[in-house]
Design a protein around this motif. Sequence first.
Motif, PDB file in Angstrom:
ATOM      1  N   SER A 230      -9.583   7.846  -0.635  1.00 19.05           N
ATOM      2  CA  SER A 230      -8.354   8.184  -1.071  1.00 19.05           C
ATOM      3  C   SER A 230      -7.173   7.559   0.149  1.00 19.05           C
ATOM      4  N   MET A 231      -7.773   7.164   1.268  1.00 19.81           N
ATOM      5  CA  MET A 231      -6.882   6.497   2.271  1.00 19.81           C
ATOM      6  C   MET A 231      -6.622   5.228   1.868  1.00 19.81           C
ATOM      7  N   LEU A 232      -7.604   4.699   1.206  1.00 19.37           N
ATOM      8  CA  LEU A 232      -7.328   3.303   0.594  1.00 19.37           C
ATOM      9  C   LEU A 232      -6.238   3.332  -0.573  1.00 19.37           C
ATOM     10  N   GLY A 233      -6.612   4.408  -1.388  1.00 14.43           N
ATOM     11  CA  GLY A 233      -5.702   4.460  -2.668  1.00 14.43           C
ATOM     12  C   GLY A 233      -4.100   4.821  -1.944  1.00 14.43           C
ATOM     13  N   GLU A 234      -3.796   5.660  -0.928  1.00 15.37           N
ATOM     14  CA  GLU A 234      -2.627   5.899  -0.553  1.00 15.37           C
ATOM     15  C   GLU A 234      -1.895   4.772   0.072  1.00 15.37           C
ATOM     16  N   ALA A 235      -2.811   3.854   0.640  1.00 14.03           N
ATOM     17  CA  ALA A 235      -2.334   2.656   1.551  1.00 14.03           C
ATOM     18  C   ALA A 235      -1.959   1.610   0.646  1.00 14.03           C
ATOM     19  N   ARG A 236      -2.453   1.819  -0.605  1.00 14.45           N
ATOM     20  CA  ARG A 236      -2.168   0.485  -1.729  1.00 14.45           C
ATOM     21  C   ARG A 236      -0.701   0.385  -1.951  1.00 14.45           C
ATOM     22  N   SER A 237       0.297   1.201  -1.654  1.00 12.38           N
ATOM     23  CA  SER A 237       1.565   0.883  -2.094  1.00 12.38           C
ATOM     24  C   SER A 237       2.110   0.254  -1.097  1.00 12.38           C
ATOM     25  N   ALA A 238       1.480   0.268   0.120  1.00 13.28           N
ATOM     26  CA  ALA A 238       2.104  -0.399   1.312  1.00 13.28           C
ATOM     27  C   ALA A 238       1.211  -1.700   1.742  1.00 13.28           C
ATOM     28  N   LEU A 239       0.397  -2.123   0.782  1.00 17.01           N
ATOM     29  CA  LEU A 239      -0.365  -3.259   0.867  1.00 17.01           C
ATOM     30  C   LEU A 239       0.062  -4.372   1.545  1.00 17.01           C
TER      31      LEU A 239
END
Lengths: 627, 315
Positions: A230-239
């Motif tokens: 979920s960390m990765l999922g949340e970070a996706r929009s700021a990739l």
Amino acid sequence: MTAFVALLARNRLALAGGVVLVCVVLLALAVPVLPLADPDVTNTAQRFQPPLSPGALLGTDHLGRDLLSRLLWGTRLSLAVGFAAAIAAATIGAAIGIVAGFYGGRTDNIIMRGVDMLMAFPYILLALAIVAALGPGLFNALIAVAAVNVPFFARNIRGITVGIAHKEFVDAARLAGLSNRRIILSEILPNVIPVIVIAMSTTIGWMILETAGLSFLGLGSQPPQADLGSMLGEARSALITNPHTSIVPGVMILIIVMSINLLGDGVRDALDPRLKSGALSRPMAATRVDRAQTPPPPSGAGLLEVAALETQFHVRNRVYRAVGGVDLHVRKGECLGIIGESGSGKSVTALSIMGLVASPPGVITGGAAYYDGHDLIGAPYGRLRDIRGRSVSYIFQDPLSTLHPLYRVGDQLIEAIRAHRPIGRAAGRAKAVELLRAVRIPNPEKRITDFPHEMSGGMRQRVGIAMALANDPDVIIADEPTTALDVTVQAQVLTILDDLRRSRGLAIIFITHDFGVVAQLCDRVGVMYAGRIVEEGLTSDILRAPRHPYTARLMACVPELGAGKRRLEAIPGLPPVVDNLPQGCAFADRCQQVQAACRRAGIPLERHGTHAVRCLYPVPQSQEATP
Amino acid sequence: MTGYILKRLLSAVPVLIGITVIVFLIMALIPGDPATAILGSYATPENVAKLNRDLGLDKPLVQQYFIWLGNMLQGDFGTSFALNRPVLDEVLERFGATLVLAGTAFVLCAVLGVAAGVVSAANQYGLADKAITFAVLLGISIPSFFLGMMMILLFAVNLRWFPVSGMWPIYGARSLSVLLTHLAMPAFALAVVATGVVARLSRSAMLEVLRQDFIRTARAKGVSERGVIWRHALKAAMVAIIPVLGIQAGFVLSGAVYIEMVFQWPGVGRMLVDAILKRDILLVQGGVVLVAACYVLFNIAVDVAQSLLDPRIKT
Ligand code: SF4
């Protein structure tokens, strides 16, 4: 167990994986006592701090939370969920598998039907369906991942259990009146636990990946709680703007899964008996040659001449001396028999000539094989390949395993020709039919489209012979070509070979363990024992009056030449193991004439005219043979 | 052969029925009042009443199942309440995009995986083998969604070789080359894990086959080493490789969900995730049943391919 650990330790990559994994697990365990920032405290003034910022070693995320702290807490959570899912799947799957395998019958049938149904799903899809029903959440994701992995365990464990359920100790427990439950717990379970552990070690990486995946999709852990996915999922929009927030958890998943896979591979390899025995190493195109001494020059005695041939098998640090200095030759139109028990080195001798001994583990360590005066053993691969099948060809023992199962016999025949000269489709077909006719296969036009499994054993062996004849060779080496056949078919095949020899002037080396065959076909015969020729001479001489005690015993075992069972097993004792040959005569332990001198030193092959014997006290010439 | 295909199709019927039973049972797990749960926050009292009537939720479970199955067989998968359109229409529309993505990934994983496995086995313990083994280990250890994100960062944002996401540009022509530039990264990211698995299995299958007697026969005939590896050994190894390709097809088909999220691909996976988050249960049901059925049919194709390869299989 210690051997297993040693083997694992020798596999450096597995060891590295294990060390990394232990470090990550220890770190995850220590998280609560480490001086970390609170992972959930947001600080929007400090959002997206880059790594190595003051107070935030790995930077901060989109809410200004400390990434290092979140990473470690997330790792802890991901590991816990992954392991829990693995244990749950293994426990439930094993229970189902044991019940199905132990009770068998209808129980087994129904359970395995269900398991097959579950396996008919693409399994991430199944996990999605389960989460859809239970609703998003980390615990539900755990259930889903565990559930989709249950069938895998159930099927594996059932297979093992079925094997165990029919063993004697289980029957004994049943006779002793133990209840089924007691038998499962005390007899079955201890035997399947190692399998469960191995299956877990190979799947736990997947389960961590899958739970991370579900969390990544937003279906697993819900904010503010975060695992790596979920960390990765949340970070996706700021990739694109702040990639470090994605890279940090992503790399951690990679490290964890990779170390688990390395360790799992190491465990699997350490337990795989085939790797230990070298049965999974790829044989080279030609046997490795490593000759310490220059071989003796050709004597010109025959078309094909083997001189002082030595072939060994190097398995780990043991050396098996399969062929220990063999000399033989065969002339045009002549048939030389080589006879001996299995393990005497006769097949290895034959295969060494054209570099066909599987290597590894085979190594030719000395000697030469001269064809037409040129050494084949030192020859470059290109030349060897050119001679294989064109000038010197082979017929092997079991044509079911030596013909390619998935090609039609006609195509295999044509390929034998094509390997040496281009030939068109029609011409190739005609030639294939002609070859099959030459070995007296009825209806050759129809048979060329058969697959090997559609033919009888005798027909298959005729195809094997036809293939050997494809390029009109000068020499045929036949390695027990009739052993797998019944007596009448055997006689037919021998007749075919004999006719070919006479009509085409073929030189044949015929490997066998059957004196009846030798008598029927061979002009001369060499008797092999423990990797050496112990007697050699004209077939008629040896049949009439064998000089070596071993030959004499071999023949005594043959009730009547050319009839009945003619196996050689009837000699008391076993041939010596070729990694531990005695100093003197290799036959000494089984020989009735043995004297002290026999064990002292190696015994030379003494030649008198056409007859040669390797024995200090040869059998005296029999009465009717001496004038 | 036609007879064999028919026989396999017939034998798929119980599997398909089993799939609907499992999906039905999973949905029966839904806690609380199913109609409200199925309709979720979009439920109006009329809708709840209609669904209760449609599904016969007051009836026994078995009867409910047959009502549901009967409706599906008539092409009625219900209506998505979040999208307010028939489930079947939505799923079929999305499924095309998923098939393009998963199909490409499957071809990639089959071709690259088998080739890598063969090269690896042919050079066992050599440099190529070690390089491939390491790449495979990396490939099966990296989460596909993370790989996809890193590819976007490198190839789309930094190098600008490929568009960042989507299947088609918002404006502009829809041509094959446009599709391919959009497809390249997601297909590759999706194929990586499956390629690793196929390569691994191909390598060990090849090593096993290379020990067989018929390989020695080929060598004794004077067949070149290349012919021995690619004609003799690979053909025999395919018998073991093809079933694994079937399993990997299921993997790329369902693993596409991650890639569709990362690359904003308008496929069935992304639709499912949205539907799950919105508790649009009928859409989930329909999507899962259709994708799973498609996979069952694909596996029949795999069996047929196997029987074409191996004449020893009775057809
Ligand atoms: S050398 Fe001695 S032991 Fe060996 S076969 Fe002859 S008599 Fe027997």
